[in-house]
Scaffold this motif. Structure first.
Motif, short mmCIF file in Angstrom:
data_model
loop_
_atom_site.label_atom_id
_atom_site.label_comp_id
_atom_site.label_asym_id
_atom_site.label_seq_id
_atom_site.Cartn_x
_atom_site.Cartn_y
_atom_site.Cartn_z
N ILE A 192 29.04 -20.53 -64.18
CA ILE A 192 29.49 -21.87 -63.77
C ILE A 192 30.54 -22.40 -64.75
O ILE A 192 30.38 -22.32 -65.97
N VAL A 193 31.60 -22.94 -64.19
CA VAL A 193 32.61 -23.65 -64.96
C VAL A 193 32.32 -25.14 -64.80
O VAL A 193 32.50 -25.71 -63.73
N TRP A 194 31.84 -25.76 -65.86
CA TRP A 194 31.36 -27.14 -65.75
C TRP A 194 32.47 -28.15 -65.59
O TRP A 194 32.22 -29.30 -65.21
N GLU A 195 33.71 -27.74 -65.83
CA GLU A 195 34.85 -28.63 -65.56
C GLU A 195 35.17 -28.71 -64.07
O GLU A 195 36.02 -29.52 -63.66
N PHE A 215 24.71 -19.07 -63.60
CA PHE A 215 24.20 -19.12 -64.97
C PHE A 215 25.17 -19.85 -65.88
O PHE A 215 26.34 -20.08 -65.54
N GLY A 216 24.68 -20.21 -67.05
CA GLY A 216 25.49 -20.78 -68.11
C GLY A 216 24.99 -20.25 -69.44
O GLY A 216 24.01 -19.50 -69.51
N ILE A 227 21.31 -18.58 -69.54
CA ILE A 227 20.31 -19.26 -68.73
C ILE A 227 20.70 -19.13 -67.26
O ILE A 227 21.79 -19.55 -66.85
N LYS A 228 19.78 -18.57 -66.47
CA LYS A 228 19.99 -18.49 -65.03
C LYS A 228 19.47 -19.79 -64.42
O LYS A 228 18.34 -20.21 -64.69
N LEU A 229 20.30 -20.43 -63.62
CA LEU A 229 19.96 -21.70 -63.01
C LEU A 229 19.55 -21.43 -61.56
O LEU A 229 20.39 -21.23 -60.69
N THR A 230 18.25 -21.38 -61.34
CA THR A 230 17.74 -20.84 -60.08
C THR A 230 17.64 -21.86 -58.96
O THR A 230 17.51 -21.50 -57.79
N ILE A 266 21.94 -31.64 -60.82
CA ILE A 266 20.55 -31.62 -61.27
C ILE A 266 20.06 -30.18 -61.35
O ILE A 266 20.25 -29.39 -60.41
N ILE A 267 19.48 -29.81 -62.48
CA ILE A 267 18.82 -28.51 -62.63
C ILE A 267 17.34 -28.71 -62.32
O ILE A 267 16.64 -29.44 -63.02
#
Length: 296
Positions: A192-195, A215-216, A227-230, A266-267
């Protein structure tokens, strides 16, 4: 096709492969169904002269190709009298190539569909026999949409084959001026590119679920951890309040958010590498300093 009493002479599918540390044979529903129904099964590594000889010897009238993952050589395309028909999960000529479902979600498309196409020696450019549209829901992921399009593909295949065999369909050439091509999805595309905007991040999550997942990276002060963001969802925080893109924080309801360009995400569930998947609340109980950290 089995329920319609077609005479299925053979099934070709990918060869068995080992997965995991225990080298367990990977699942292959096509292989398993062929064995269950006592259909002659072939699993060639490559489609070469022996495969051509087999197909010629059994006298196939038509070849159906669904998510096979291999290019059919001209020597095979020329065998069946009614041609080789590909079931492609997009509205061709849009999204030609190997990952049309993921690419449709990545771009935030609201509609996709299935195309039945006569195969030629070019990528997804053959004449169209039938095509049907299908809406994409906001909650769809690559997994849910794949199942929906598989059902649609089966439906129009059953409708189309008799009409094609009876020569009641006039194939339609694709409009090359409208052709678009898919990017091949790789593991790193889940980063993920948070920008990016909230919409783009959520679309990436939808497109990359279940594989490769999004992930990030988190620097916990000792090491950089993947971290995998599931499970992600749209946040309700629109003001940045001085936060950097990628900064984790808790909203007024105590939910774990990450700042994006124009809002927050939201995670809900996440998984540290080599750890089990947990809820955001469980994660924060073990890593309280995560709130405030900058994800990369």
């Amino acid at each position: 096709m089995l329920d319609q009493s077609y005479n299925i002479l053979a099934v070709f599918t990918k060869p068995d492969s080992a997965v995991g540390n225990d080298n367990k044979v990977a699942e292959n529903p096509v292989r398993d169904l062929a064995r269950e129904r006592n259909i002659t099964l072939y699993q060639p590594v490559k489609l070469e002269d022996d495969s051509v000889a087999i197909l010629k010897s059994i006298g196939v009238d038509i070849i159906l190709v669904v998510a096979y993952g291999k290019i059919l050589p001209k020597s095979i395309l020329e065998i069946p009298g009614f041609g080789c028909i590909n079931v492609h999960p997009s509205l061709l000529p849009k999204f030609r190539g190997p990952s049309p479902i993921q690419n449709a979600l990545l771009l935030g498309e609201k509609e996709t569909g299935v195309t039945l196409m006569l195969m030629n020696d070019q990528v997804d450019s053959g004449d169209i026999l039938n095509q049907d549209k299908f809406p994409i829901q906001d909650e769809d992921t690559a997994e849910t949409l794949r199942h929906k399009l598989a059902d649609l593909g089966a439906k129009i295949l059953i409708e189309t084959i008799p009409l094609w065999v009876e020569r009641r369909i006039e194939p339609i050439k694709q409009d090359e001026t409208q052709a678009t091509f898919c990017q091949l999805i790789e593991r790193e595309d889940g980063h993920i590119v948070w920008e990016d905007s909230v919409g783009d991040i959520i679309n990436r999550y939808r497109a990359m679920t279940p594989w490769p997942g999004v992930f990030g990276f988190w620097n916990d002060g000792r090491t950089i951890r993947r971290i995998k963001l599931t499970k992600l969802s749209n946040g309700t925080v629109s003001e940045r309040d001085g936060r950097e893109a990628g900064q984790a924080f808790l909203d007024a309801e105590g939910r774990l958010n990450v700042q994006a360009f124009d809002g927050s995400v939201i995670i809900e569930r996440l998984q540290l590498e080599a750890k089990r998947e947990v809820t955001a609340t469980e994660f924060l109980n073990g890593y309280a300093t995560f709130a405030g950290a900058i994800l990369q």
